[in-house]
Design an enzyme around this catalytic site. Structure first.
Site, mmCIF file in Angstrom:
data_model
loop_
_atom_site.group_PDB
_atom_site.id
_atom_site.type_symbol
_atom_site.label_atom_id
_atom_site.label_comp_id
_atom_site.label_asym_id
_atom_site.label_seq_id
_atom_site.Cartn_x
_atom_site.Cartn_y
_atom_site.Cartn_z
ATOM 1 N N HIS A 138 3.632 -4.464 -20.355
ATOM 2 C CA HIS A 138 4.286 -3.566 -19.385
ATOM 3 C C HIS A 138 4.062 -2.110 -19.810
ATOM 4 O O HIS A 138 5.018 -1.387 -20.116
ATOM 5 C CB HIS A 138 5.783 -3.877 -19.265
ATOM 6 N N GLU A 183 10.574 -10.261 -19.752
ATOM 7 C CA GLU A 183 9.980 -9.338 -20.737
ATOM 8 C C GLU A 183 11.055 -8.921 -21.737
ATOM 9 O O GLU A 183 12.200 -8.739 -21.344
ATOM 10 C CB GLU A 183 9.467 -8.079 -20.018
ATOM 11 N N LEU A 241 0.845 -1.205 0.000
ATOM 12 C CA LEU A 241 0.000 0.000 0.000
ATOM 13 C C LEU A 241 0.879 1.253 0.000
ATOM 14 O O LEU A 241 0.753 2.122 0.848
ATOM 15 C CB LEU A 241 -0.950 -0.024 1.203
ATOM 16 N N GLY A 242 1.754 1.309 -0.988
ATOM 17 C CA GLY A 242 2.549 2.523 -1.207
ATOM 18 C C GLY A 242 1.719 3.513 -2.009
ATOM 19 O O GLY A 242 0.492 3.459 -2.014
ATOM 20 N N ILE A 255 1.234 3.817 -5.204
ATOM 21 C CA ILE A 255 0.395 3.220 -6.261
ATOM 22 C C ILE A 255 -0.721 2.388 -5.630
ATOM 23 O O ILE A 255 -1.883 2.484 -6.039
ATOM 24 C CB ILE A 255 1.269 2.393 -7.230
ATOM 25 N N ARG A 294 6.208 -6.056 -10.711
ATOM 26 C CA ARG A 294 7.263 -6.700 -11.492
ATOM 27 C C ARG A 294 6.887 -8.166 -11.621
ATOM 28 O O ARG A 294 6.276 -8.738 -10.706
ATOM 29 C CB ARG A 294 8.618 -6.607 -10.774
ATOM 30 N N ASP A 353 0.389 -6.988 -16.283
ATOM 31 C CA ASP A 353 1.132 -6.001 -17.069
ATOM 32 C C ASP A 353 2.622 -6.308 -17.035
ATOM 33 O O ASP A 353 3.399 -5.702 -17.757
ATOM 34 C CB ASP A 353 0.882 -4.592 -16.507
HETATM 35 C C1 8YV Z 1 8.250 1.819 -17.069
HETATM 36 C C2 8YV Z 1 8.073 0.915 -14.681
HETATM 37 O O1 8YV Z 1 7.612 1.043 -18.015
HETATM 38 O O2 8YV Z 1 8.166 2.861 -13.393
HETATM 39 C C3 8YV Z 1 8.455 1.682 -13.481
HETATM 40 O O3 8YV Z 1 9.045 1.083 -12.576
HETATM 41 O O4 8YV Z 1 8.177 -0.251 -14.718
HETATM 42 C C4 8YV Z 1 7.500 1.631 -15.837
HETATM 43 O O5 8YV Z 1 6.963 2.857 -15.513
HETATM 44 C C5 8YV Z 1 9.689 1.605 -17.201
HETATM 45 O O6 8YV Z 1 10.476 2.013 -16.142
HETATM 46 C C6 8YV Z 1 10.140 2.304 -18.459
HETATM 47 O O7 8YV Z 1 11.315 1.807 -18.860
#
Ligand code: 8YV
Length: 314
Positions: A280, A262, A153-154, A156, A233, A257
């Site tokens: 992603h 990836e 719960l940071g 985001i 991630r 996502d």
């Molecule tokens: C980006 C992300 O896709 O912020 C992050 O940690 O995974 C994404 O916002 C990525 O960093 C772009 O390269």
């Protein structure tokens, strides 16, 4: 004429960011070097800053080859691909791009959850493939009244919770410690959380500390009607277990996502109808990506002007 400061760029940024960087710095393009070793031997001693991304990061070995390095500026909030211990030891500051991407990433979590429950991509395929005249699409699931758990719960996670409250969901979360200011139900870990929710949204930071935080037991606990969404991630979920349980129906569905390996993800995902897959792209809007690029440049500019960094990773 004063020589512009030298930076090492690990991979391509959008054209507007490339242009703005080229105007202010001597940009050494790591990914285009025929031999990275030769490039670093030639120019490494003058490089004070690395501009990288969440995906490309910066390794200990790389940082050690840059004796003048003082800053790694990351385009992305997640810094799990940057060796933070090495940065600390070498006296290198790290910045990321928090806040500017929070809303888009939270939106993506909700979109994935809704897409899974309402089977939006499946409905699209149903219409396009001409199946509709043969009879209606099977019924789907409401988001309203779902019990949703948020792992992490940071910033985001909180933005996801705020949105889901608006959809009439009940919210619980897992975090090491209870967040007293938060009105949501706390559980100490994802397993406890999975036991009391219908849907689990993963919004923890990546890295060694959260690897397979959502393991087979958590996924089994969510069960055949359970839904998992991941915008953090790929490493935070045991992907082998995820694929196995999705294929057998022991886990209901997933909206993802992020993945292991990836962009060359495990093709086993392609055949699973109970998944909604995104490349992603949670922060992948013009508005947010521009703001991320600006923040990377603002941190670089602050460093080279001897001013405090805007968003230094603690
Ligand atoms: C980006 C992300 O896709 O912020 C992050 O940690 O995974 C994404 O916002 C990525 O960093 C772009 O390269």
């Amino acid at each position: 004429m004063k020589k512009s400061p030298e930076i090492l760029l690990m991979g391509p940024y959008p054209p507007w960011d490339m242009q703005a960087l080229e105007e202010n710095y001597t940009v050494h393009r790591y990914w285009q070097a025929q031999s990275p070793e030769t490039l670093l031997a030639q120019v490494g001693s003058g490089i004070q800053a690395i501009a990288t991304s969440g995906h490309l990061g910066a390794s200990r070995g790389l940082m050690q080859q840059l004796p003048a390095l003082k800053l790694v500026a990351c385009y992305g909030v997640g810094v799990d691909a940057i060796d933070l211990a090495a940065a600390r030891e070498l006296g290198v500051a790290v910045t990321n791009t928090p806040d500017v991407l929070t809303d888009d990433v939270a939106d993506m979590a909700v979109v994935l959850l809704l897409s899974v429950l309402r089977r939006i991509p499946q409905g699209d395929r149903f219409v396009r493939s001409g199946q509709w005249p043969n009879g209606p699409m099977p019924l789907t699931q409401s988001l309203k009244n779902k019990r949703v758990g948020i792992a992490g719960l940071g910033r985001i996670g909180q933005a996801i919770a705020t949105r889901l409250q608006g959809f009439g969901c009940s919210i619980a979360y897992s975090a090491r410690e209870k967040k007293l200011a938060m009105p949501y139900r706390w559980t100490p870990n994802p397993l406890a959380l999975a036991g009391e929710v219908d849907c689990l949204v993963v919004a923890v930071a990546g890295g060694a500390g959260t690897k397979h935080l959502v393991d087979e037991q958590v996924l089994r606990t969510l069960g055949p009607h359970g839904v998992v969404v991941n915008v953090s991630r790929g490493s935070t979920i045991d992907e082998e277990a995820l694929l196995k349980l999705l294929a057998s129906g022991e886990l209901g569905a997933a909206g993802l996502d992020v993945f292991d390996n990836e962009p060359t993800i495990n093709p086993a995902f392609f055949d699973l109808d109970n998944t909604v897959l995104a490349p992603h792209h949670a922060s992948g809007t013009h508005q947010t990506r521009r703001a991320m690029g600006q923040l990377v440049r603002d941190n670089l500019a602050a460093y080279f002007a001897g001013k405090p960094l805007l968003t230094q990773v603690p």
